[in-house]
Each structure stands twice: as C-alpha cells, then as structure tokens.
Design a protein around this motif. Sequence first.
Motif, PDB file in Angstrom:
ATOM      1  N   LEU A 124       0.937  -1.296   0.123  1.00  0.00           N
ATOM      2  CA  LEU A 124      -0.006   0.004  -0.013  1.00  0.00           C
ATOM      3  C   LEU A 124       0.795   1.364   0.177  1.00  0.00           C
ATOM      4  N   PRO A 125       0.294   2.327  -0.461  1.00  0.00           N
ATOM      5  CA  PRO A 125      -1.125   2.490  -1.119  1.00  0.00           C
ATOM      6  C   PRO A 125      -1.350   2.084  -2.595  1.00  0.00           C
ATOM      7  N   LYS A 126      -0.423   1.339  -3.070  1.00  0.00           N
ATOM      8  CA  LYS A 126      -0.848   0.714  -4.327  1.00  0.00           C
ATOM      9  C   LYS A 126      -1.438  -0.611  -4.337  1.00  0.00           C
ATOM     10  N   TRP A 127      -2.769  -0.472  -5.136  1.00  0.00           N
ATOM     11  CA  TRP A 127      -3.514  -1.715  -5.293  1.00  0.00           C
ATOM     12  C   TRP A 127      -4.263  -1.756  -4.203  1.00  0.00           C
ATOM     13  N   ARG A 128      -4.991  -0.731  -3.602  1.00  0.00           N
ATOM     14  CA  ARG A 128      -5.979  -0.827  -2.701  1.00  0.00           C
ATOM     15  C   ARG A 128      -7.097  -1.503  -3.498  1.00  0.00           C
ATOM     16  N   GLY A 129      -8.310  -2.389  -2.663  1.00  0.00           N
ATOM     17  CA  GLY A 129      -9.180  -2.786  -3.326  1.00  0.00           C
ATOM     18  C   GLY A 129      -9.286  -4.517  -3.377  1.00  0.00           C
ATOM     19  N   ALA A 130     -10.213  -4.980  -4.215  1.00  0.00           N
ATOM     20  CA  ALA A 130     -10.517  -6.376  -4.147  1.00  0.00           C
ATOM     21  C   ALA A 130      -9.643  -7.348  -5.015  1.00  0.00           C
ATOM     22  N   ALA A 131      -8.923  -6.799  -5.700  1.00  0.00           N
ATOM     23  CA  ALA A 131      -7.944  -7.932  -6.850  1.00  0.00           C
ATOM     24  C   ALA A 131      -6.629  -7.383  -7.060  1.00  0.00           C
ATOM     25  N   PRO A 132      -5.909  -7.234  -5.732  1.00  0.00           N
ATOM     26  CA  PRO A 132      -4.456  -6.796  -6.020  1.00  0.00           C
ATOM     27  C   PRO A 132      -3.449  -7.597  -6.766  1.00  0.00           C
ATOM     28  N   ILE A 133      -3.687  -8.832  -6.354  1.00  0.00           N
ATOM     29  CA  ILE A 133      -2.640  -9.808  -7.170  1.00  0.00           C
ATOM     30  C   ILE A 133      -2.962  -9.785  -8.511  1.00  0.00           C
ATOM     31  N   GLN A 134      -4.010 -10.115  -9.078  1.00  0.00           N
ATOM     32  CA  GLN A 134      -4.444  -9.797 -10.439  1.00  0.00           C
ATOM     33  C   GLN A 134      -3.843  -8.637 -11.134  1.00  0.00           C
ATOM     34  N   ARG A 135      -4.058  -7.540 -10.517  1.00  0.00           N
ATOM     35  CA  ARG A 135      -3.774  -6.161 -10.990  1.00  0.00           C
ATOM     36  C   ARG A 135      -2.210  -6.148 -11.049  1.00  0.00           C
ATOM     37  N   ALA A 136      -1.434  -6.631 -10.028  1.00  0.00           N
ATOM     38  CA  ALA A 136      -0.126  -6.419 -10.247  1.00  0.00           C
ATOM     39  C   ALA A 136       0.482  -7.230 -11.136  1.00  0.00           C
ATOM     40  N   ILE A 137      -0.038  -8.196 -11.600  1.00  0.00           N
ATOM     41  CA  ILE A 137       0.547  -9.223 -12.631  1.00  0.00           C
ATOM     42  C   ILE A 137       0.088  -8.460 -14.036  1.00  0.00           C
ATOM     43  N   LEU A 138      -1.189  -7.927 -14.047  1.00  0.00           N
ATOM     44  CA  LEU A 138      -1.715  -7.372 -15.384  1.00  0.00           C
ATOM     45  C   LEU A 138      -0.505  -5.892 -15.405  1.00  0.00           C
ATOM     46  N   ALA A 139      -0.219  -5.515 -14.492  1.00  0.00           N
ATOM     47  CA  ALA A 139       0.409  -4.148 -14.764  1.00  0.00           C
ATOM     48  C   ALA A 139       1.872  -4.351 -14.981  1.00  0.00           C
ATOM     49  N   ASP A 140       2.260  -5.472 -15.054  1.00  0.00           N
ATOM     50  CA  ASP A 140       3.778  -5.876 -15.194  1.00  0.00           C
ATOM     51  C   ASP A 140       4.513  -5.296 -14.114  1.00  0.00           C
ATOM     52  N   GLN A 153     -12.221   3.404   8.496  1.00  0.00           N
ATOM     53  CA  GLN A 153     -13.412   3.357   7.609  1.00  0.00           C
ATOM     54  C   GLN A 153     -13.213   3.372   6.361  1.00  0.00           C
ATOM     55  N   GLY A 154     -12.057   3.727   5.619  1.00  0.00           N
ATOM     56  CA  GLY A 154     -11.924   3.896   4.117  1.00  0.00           C
ATOM     57  C   GLY A 154     -11.512   2.399   3.509  1.00  0.00           C
ATOM     58  N   LEU A 155     -11.289   2.423   2.371  1.00  0.00           N
ATOM     59  CA  LEU A 155     -11.328   1.082   1.463  1.00  0.00           C
ATOM     60  C   LEU A 155      -9.738   0.983   1.412  1.00  0.00           C
ATOM     61  N   ASP A 156      -9.000   0.076   2.631  1.00  0.00           N
ATOM     62  CA  ASP A 156      -7.582  -0.026   2.528  1.00  0.00           C
ATOM     63  C   ASP A 156      -6.875   1.369   2.742  1.00  0.00           C
ATOM     64  N   TYR A 199       4.982  -1.407  16.713  1.00  0.00           N
ATOM     65  CA  TYR A 199       4.365  -1.196  15.500  1.00  0.00           C
ATOM     66  C   TYR A 199       3.300  -0.143  15.203  1.00  0.00           C
ATOM     67  N   GLN A 200       2.306  -0.114  16.362  1.00  0.00           N
ATOM     68  CA  GLN A 200       1.311   0.713  16.381  1.00  0.00           C
ATOM     69  C   GLN A 200       1.636   2.006  16.442  1.00  0.00           C
ATOM     70  N   ALA A 201       2.833   2.480  17.508  1.00  0.00           N
ATOM     71  CA  ALA A 201       3.176   3.687  17.941  1.00  0.00           C
ATOM     72  C   ALA A 201       3.944   4.341  16.682  1.00  0.00           C
ATOM     73  N   ASN A 202       4.375   3.500  15.631  1.00  0.00           N
ATOM     74  CA  ASN A 202       5.318   4.052  14.678  1.00  0.00           C
ATOM     75  C   ASN A 202       4.442   3.889  13.263  1.00  0.00           C
ATOM     76  N   ALA A 203       3.376   3.549  13.221  1.00  0.00           N
ATOM     77  CA  ALA A 203       2.414   3.542  11.976  1.00  0.00           C
ATOM     78  C   ALA A 203       2.562   4.589  11.091  1.00  0.00           C
ATOM     79  N   LYS A 204       2.694   4.363  10.003  1.00  0.00           N
ATOM     80  CA  LYS A 204       2.747   5.621   8.848  1.00  0.00           C
ATOM     81  C   LYS A 204       1.580   5.636   8.154  1.00  0.00           C
ATOM     82  N   PRO A 205       1.174   7.049   7.938  1.00  0.00           N
ATOM     83  CA  PRO A 205      -0.293   7.156   6.955  1.00  0.00           C
ATOM     84  C   PRO A 205       0.283   7.180   5.588  1.00  0.00           C
ATOM     85  N   GLN A 206      -0.748   6.510   4.892  1.00  0.00           N
ATOM     86  CA  GLN A 206      -0.448   6.175   3.352  1.00  0.00           C
ATOM     87  C   GLN A 206      -0.486   7.800   2.723  1.00  0.00           C
ATOM     88  N   ASP A 207       0.079   7.645   1.641  1.00  0.00           N
ATOM     89  CA  ASP A 207       0.273   8.859   0.796  1.00  0.00           C
ATOM     90  C   ASP A 207      -0.727   8.779  -0.265  1.00  0.00           C
TER      91      ASP A 207
END
Length: 336
Positions: A124-140, A153-156, A199-207
């Motif tokens: 993350l934040p690359k390939w949020r959502g339902a099909a990250p494995i397939q999309r990664a292969i398709l995108a080369d 509450q957000g999607l990934d 790990y929770q104390a050092n959590a990083k927000p997504q760009d």
Amino acid sequence: MNHKLRLIFAGTPEFAKVALQELIDHQDELNIDIVAVYTQPDRKAGRGQKLTPSPVKELALSHNIPVEQPISFSLKSENGQVSRETLANYRPDVMIVCAYGLILPIGVLGTPTFGCLNIHASLLPKWRGAAPIQRAILADDATTGITIMQMNQGLDTGDMLYKLPCDITNTDTTQTLHDKLAKLGGVAMTTVLKDLATYQANAKPQDDSLANYAKKISSDEGQINWQNSAHHINRQIRALNAFTFLNGERIKVLECMPIKLNQTTTEMPAKIVSVGKKAVLVACGADDNGDKHLINITKMQWAGGKPLTAEQIAVGDKLKDGEIFDGHTNKNINDR
C-alpha cells in the motif's frame, strides 16, 4: 504484556486460512489466545450445490476454536445488533482481518482494545481494493508484497504498520503469487504481534496521491484480443481466466511460456503458426516498439473437456497450423 492477548481472526478463503494457521502455530510464542474466528456463512458449492464451510471455518473447527458467521454488523438489523453484542462479549484485545468479505462498521473497528489489523496483499497505497494480485501481474509490476494496516473506515486507507515485499517473476500466475503472499501474510502478522505496541506507535499514514485501485476482475477481461502484444496477452493468461474462440467455440487458455524475444513474426495476429508438442505458437499484435512476437501456449481446455497439454492438443489434432482464432474483443485495451 503479562496476560495473553485475546485475539479474534476474521477471514474466509484459502489465503486467510494460511495466515490463521501461522497464528495457531505460534500462539505460545506470541502470547495470544485465539478466542474466536469470524468467517462468511457457508455457501453452496460443487455440482451437488451442498452447503460448504469456508477454509477458515474448517481450520478453526479442527482446532476447537469457536466460529461465528454473522451476515451483518449493521445496527439497522436485529442480526447486526446481535452480532455486535456477541463480538463485544468476546472482550477482544485485537482483531486480525484477512480477506473476510464483510464490511466492518466503525463501531466494530473500535470494539477491540487495539483495533482491527488487516493483512493486505499489496504494498500500500498501491493496489487498494479487491484484486491486488491480479492487477499487479496485469500491470507488469516487478514487486508486490504484504502490508499490515490499522483499519479505518476507508477502503484499505488505514495507517501502515509493516510491509514485507515479494518479487513477481515472469512465470508467476495469480495462483503462485497468491500462495507466496498468503505465506508472507502470516509471517508479517506474527512479526507485528511480537511487538504490537511499537508497530502501532510507529504506524505511517498512506500517501493518497500514490494510491491506485485494484477493482474486482470482470469475466470479460479474460477474453484475449490477439491484436494486443504477446507481452500483454502473456500477463492476461497468467493473471486471469483467459479464453479465446475458434469457429465460435470457447476455449480456455490456461498456461503459456515467458515471451521469447527472438520469436518475432510477420503473420497476422490470432493465426496459429505452429501446433507443436511443446507449445502452440500464435501470432500476436505489435508491442510499443512495433515488434510482433509469438506466444507459446502450453495448456488449453475446450468446453466440457479436461485441460490438455500442447502435446495432447497436437496428437489429438485439436488445432491445425494456419487456423485463426476468432471472437476478438473490440475494446480498446492499451498495451503496457
């Protein structure tokens, strides 16, 4: 932490089962007590359409872990209200979520003392959502991985606690990459649970500016457009349930070899150049450099039949040199 961490695991498919097994195997080392497993309701499956438990449920029951299968957590329904009460009664310290398949409202995310952690199959934040494995292969993509994320509450979109990268080879399929990432998911989560507070104390927000969305795969995405490059079609076969047509008959294209750069062709796209015992060679469209390559198909399946290797196809005379696949999609699919 002196007392054992009261942990709830929420997941459904084989991917989640692998992570759950890792947690079960390391309960003592992690000082956790898996007090319950949440999974999707049993679904009808197979020719007999019998109600079948999820892989996660089967594993949980084999270890005598209580299983919950709510259909909702919404406060608008009586079932959802009961589901929330049941969850609260387990007094969870943390909830691990992995391909669960049910939306968790903010009230649920806040029930465990340390919230809900998600095992997501991308960096993350690359390939949020339902099909990250397939999309990664398709995108080369050359690399993917696992992200352990604090759910919101957000999607990934939650803060990232830990990432574990994984290379994508030119022979990886959705299945092989799934299996590698499933194993890494369990490893990543056990790593985080060994020192959760840090790990929770050092959590990083997504760009968010770097985010993209791995939308659910549609069935028509598997239809091969032979005007596309061999590289594009190769990824399509590896990532999706790819198919083509010959004389109106639908044929699944199950496996292929990596593209051989010395196998260029001047033949028209979709033409079967050679039906050999090692591979069925088919001409494809031009790539970005204007070169047209052959794709080496090694396994196919006709409707109602079993998967056939290239040798079985050749011996069985299923395809002939010079035949042309039809049923091209007219959609504009961009090569990468």
